[in-house]
Design an enzyme around this catalytic site. Structure first.
Site, short mmCIF file in Angstrom:
data_model
loop_
_atom_site.label_atom_id
_atom_site.label_comp_id
_atom_site.label_asym_id
_atom_site.label_seq_id
_atom_site.Cartn_x
_atom_site.Cartn_y
_atom_site.Cartn_z
N ARG A 72 42.02 68.27 11.76
CA ARG A 72 42.54 68.95 12.73
C ARG A 72 41.53 69.41 13.78
O ARG A 72 40.58 69.94 13.22
CB ARG A 72 43.62 70.28 12.54
CG ARG A 72 44.57 70.02 11.57
CD ARG A 72 45.55 70.97 11.44
NE ARG A 72 46.77 70.44 10.58
CZ ARG A 72 47.17 70.18 9.31
NH1 ARG A 72 46.54 70.80 8.80
NH2 ARG A 72 48.45 69.88 9.07
N ASP A 127 56.94 66.31 6.76
CA ASP A 127 58.00 67.24 7.36
C ASP A 127 59.35 66.76 7.76
O ASP A 127 60.11 67.15 7.94
CB ASP A 127 57.35 68.12 8.33
CG ASP A 127 56.03 68.77 7.82
OD1 ASP A 127 55.95 68.92 6.56
OD2 ASP A 127 55.48 69.54 8.72
N ARG A 171 56.55 73.12 6.86
CA ARG A 171 56.12 73.97 8.10
C ARG A 171 57.12 74.74 8.50
O ARG A 171 58.00 75.56 7.67
CB ARG A 171 55.36 73.38 8.87
CG ARG A 171 54.51 74.27 9.96
CD ARG A 171 53.73 73.52 11.02
NE ARG A 171 52.80 72.83 10.28
CZ ARG A 171 51.78 72.10 10.92
NH1 ARG A 171 51.59 72.22 12.15
NH2 ARG A 171 50.93 71.17 10.31
N GLY A 185 70.41 68.84 -6.95
CA GLY A 185 71.60 69.47 -7.48
C GLY A 185 71.16 71.21 -7.86
O GLY A 185 71.54 71.92 -8.85
N ARG A 254 51.87 65.90 -0.42
CA ARG A 254 51.37 65.14 0.23
C ARG A 254 50.69 63.90 -0.41
O ARG A 254 50.30 63.31 0.45
CB ARG A 254 50.52 65.95 1.29
CG ARG A 254 51.15 66.99 2.23
CD ARG A 254 50.48 66.60 3.52
NE ARG A 254 49.00 66.82 3.60
CZ ARG A 254 48.44 67.98 4.20
NH1 ARG A 254 49.10 69.07 4.69
NH2 ARG A 254 47.04 68.13 4.31
P1 ADP Z 1 50.29 67.05 12.87
O1 ADP Z 1 50.11 66.15 13.70
O2 ADP Z 1 50.52 66.88 11.55
O3 ADP Z 1 51.61 67.83 13.43
P2 ADP Z 1 48.66 69.37 13.96
O4 ADP Z 1 49.80 70.05 14.61
O5 ADP Z 1 47.65 70.15 13.37
O6 ADP Z 1 49.05 68.48 12.79
O7 ADP Z 1 47.87 68.63 15.20
C1 ADP Z 1 46.83 67.67 14.66
C2 ADP Z 1 45.86 67.54 15.97
O8 ADP Z 1 46.33 67.03 17.09
C3 ADP Z 1 45.33 68.92 16.33
O9 ADP Z 1 44.38 69.62 15.46
C4 ADP Z 1 44.76 68.74 17.94
O10 ADP Z 1 43.45 68.17 17.58
C5 ADP Z 1 45.85 67.73 18.02
N1 ADP Z 1 46.73 68.41 19.14
C6 ADP Z 1 47.57 69.34 18.68
N2 ADP Z 1 48.38 69.82 19.83
C7 ADP Z 1 47.69 69.29 20.87
C8 ADP Z 1 47.99 69.33 22.36
N3 ADP Z 1 49.04 70.46 22.69
N4 ADP Z 1 47.11 68.79 23.02
C9 ADP Z 1 46.34 67.93 22.57
N5 ADP Z 1 45.79 67.67 21.09
C10 ADP Z 1 46.83 68.55 20.63
O1 F6P Z 2 52.54 68.97 8.39
C1 F6P Z 2 52.51 68.62 6.98
C2 F6P Z 2 52.00 70.03 6.08
O2 F6P Z 2 51.72 69.60 5.03
C3 F6P Z 2 53.23 71.02 6.19
O3 F6P Z 2 54.17 70.66 5.32
C4 F6P Z 2 52.51 72.13 5.73
O4 F6P Z 2 52.95 73.31 6.25
C5 F6P Z 2 51.24 72.09 6.52
O5 F6P Z 2 51.04 70.61 6.58
C6 F6P Z 2 49.77 72.48 5.39
O6 F6P Z 2 48.71 72.22 6.04
P1 F6P Z 2 47.35 72.35 5.51
O7 F6P Z 2 46.93 71.00 4.83
O8 F6P Z 2 46.08 72.51 6.65
O9 F6P Z 2 47.17 73.22 4.31
#
Ligand code: ADP
Ligand code: F6P
Length: 321
Positions: A72, A127, A171, A185, A254
């Site tokens: 991330r 998710d 999430r 169940g 995961r």
């Molecule tokens: P997921 O893709 O599993 O939903 P995240 O929400 O943490 O996981 O997003 C992963 C990465 O995507 C973030 O750490 C960031 O680098 C990028 N990202 C998330 N939101 C944005 C955004 N609004 N604009 C650009 N990049 C984004």
């Molecule tokens: O988006 C996938 C997920 O496993 C969610 O279900 C959970 O809330 C989150 O990522 C956990 O994130 P992390 O691996 O940063 O603890």
């Protein structure tokens, strides 16, 4: 299109490797070079690219996680970060990009598309909260992991006449909780979409005890209004007949080898992602619609959230009695 790149981003999901393999082999069959970007947008900003031939993706189809690793990255959420990412892609001579990840990662993909870079998204997240696809890569495997846990918990629960509280990931989405509850169940399921009170959870367990059941299972989504430990402390103060135990599988959900469903879905999505790039159709996510894989505009994917079909909530309620 002479050279494309592929990355995995956000939370990993079983089947991501199958998607990477499909991207690489489909592109190579069309004489397109493929580069893997390590650690998602973090690797993009660092210029961490590696050439992927068919050999590099051999033996990964059945492996959980992602060989490209994932991350991330806060910087990529800024315009400055996105411009830097674009520069890195151009420096490497990349003509198109496949981003495999959840809704956050797809927002990053949309940002690159808005900079006029050809990008195609692939939904990868346990998710199952991504708009534009019936299922995301990894959800089916995670669901099977949860079901395996529920089946095992019921064995020990009925031996001891206990109620088990099981936390499901997701999430802010209750898909995994609700589906594992229906298919395992469970006596009661608590999701973010349909908040239920502590009294109702206790009542459902109490009813099961009164009906003479030897066990009860409550699935609590991690994003539910009352989190699992809150439910457990409430039940300590308001006994429901059963002795109560708590199980949190956490990130176990995961991992693991992708199910047949996830391997097939990931493979089809990977193939179609390359086809969309080659057809000059950037700015889309490929998703499962009925029996077909179809492109959906990234703008549309990002502006909506996949909702759980109402009938599943009714089903869970009726079948738990
Ligand atoms: P997921 O893709 O599993 O939903 P995240 O929400 O943490 O996981 O997003 C992963 C990465 O995507 C973030 O750490 C960031 O680098 C990028 N990202 C998330 N939101 C944005 C955004 N609004 N604009 C650009 N990049 C984004
Ligand atoms: O988006 C996938 C997920 O496993 C969610 O279900 C959970 O809330 C989150 O990522 C956990 O994130 P992390 O691996 O940063 O603890």
């Amino acid at each position: 299109m002479r050279r494309i790149a592929v990355m995995t981003s956000g939370g990993d999901a079983p089947g991501m490797n199958a998607a990477i393999r499909a991207v690489v082999r489909t592109a190579n069959a069309k004489n397109i070079e493929v580069y893997g970007i390590r650690r998602g947008y973090t690797g993009l900003l660092a210029g961490d690219f590696e050439r992927l031939t068919n050999r590099e993706v051999s033996g990964i189809l059945q492996r959980g996680g992602t060989i490209l690793q994932t991350a991330r990255n806060e910087e990529f959420k800024t315009e400055r970060g996105q411009k830097r990412g674009l520069r890195r892609l151009n420096e490497q001579g990349i003509d198109g990009l496949v981003v495999i990840g959840g809704d956050g990662s797809l927002q990053g993909a949309l940002a690159l598309h808005q900079e006029d870079f050809p990008v195609v998204g692939v939904p990868g997240s346990i998710d199952n909260d991504i708009w534009g696809t019936n299922m995301s890569i990894g959800t089916d495997t995670a669901l099977n992991t949860l079901l395996d846990a529920i089946d095992k918990l019921r064995d020990t629960a009925s031996s001891h006449e206990r109620a088990f509280l099981l936390e499901a990931m997701g999430r802010n989405c209750g898909y995994l909780a609700l589906m594992s509850g229906i298919l395992g169940g469970a006596e009661v399921v608590s999701t973010p979409e349909k908040p239920i009170e502590l009294e109702e959870i206790a009542q459902a367990l109490d009813d099961a005890y009164t009906r003479g059941k030897s066990h009860a299972i409550a699935v609590i989504a991690e994003g539910a209004k009352h989190r699992i430990h809150e439910v457990a402390s409430y039940l300590e103060k308001h006994p429901c007949g059963f002795e109560v135990r708590v199980t949190i599988l956490g990130h176990v959900q995961r991992g693991g080898s992708p199910s047949a469903f996830d391997r097939l879905l990931a493979t089809r999505l990977g193939v179609h992602a390359v086809d969309e790039l080659v057809a000059g159709n950037g700015g889309v996510m490929v998703g499962l619609n009925g029996r077909d894989i179809v492109p959906v505009q990234l703008e549309e994917v990002i502006s909506q959230r996949r909702m759980i079909h109402e009938s599943y909530f009714e089903m869970a309620d009726v079948l738990s009695r």
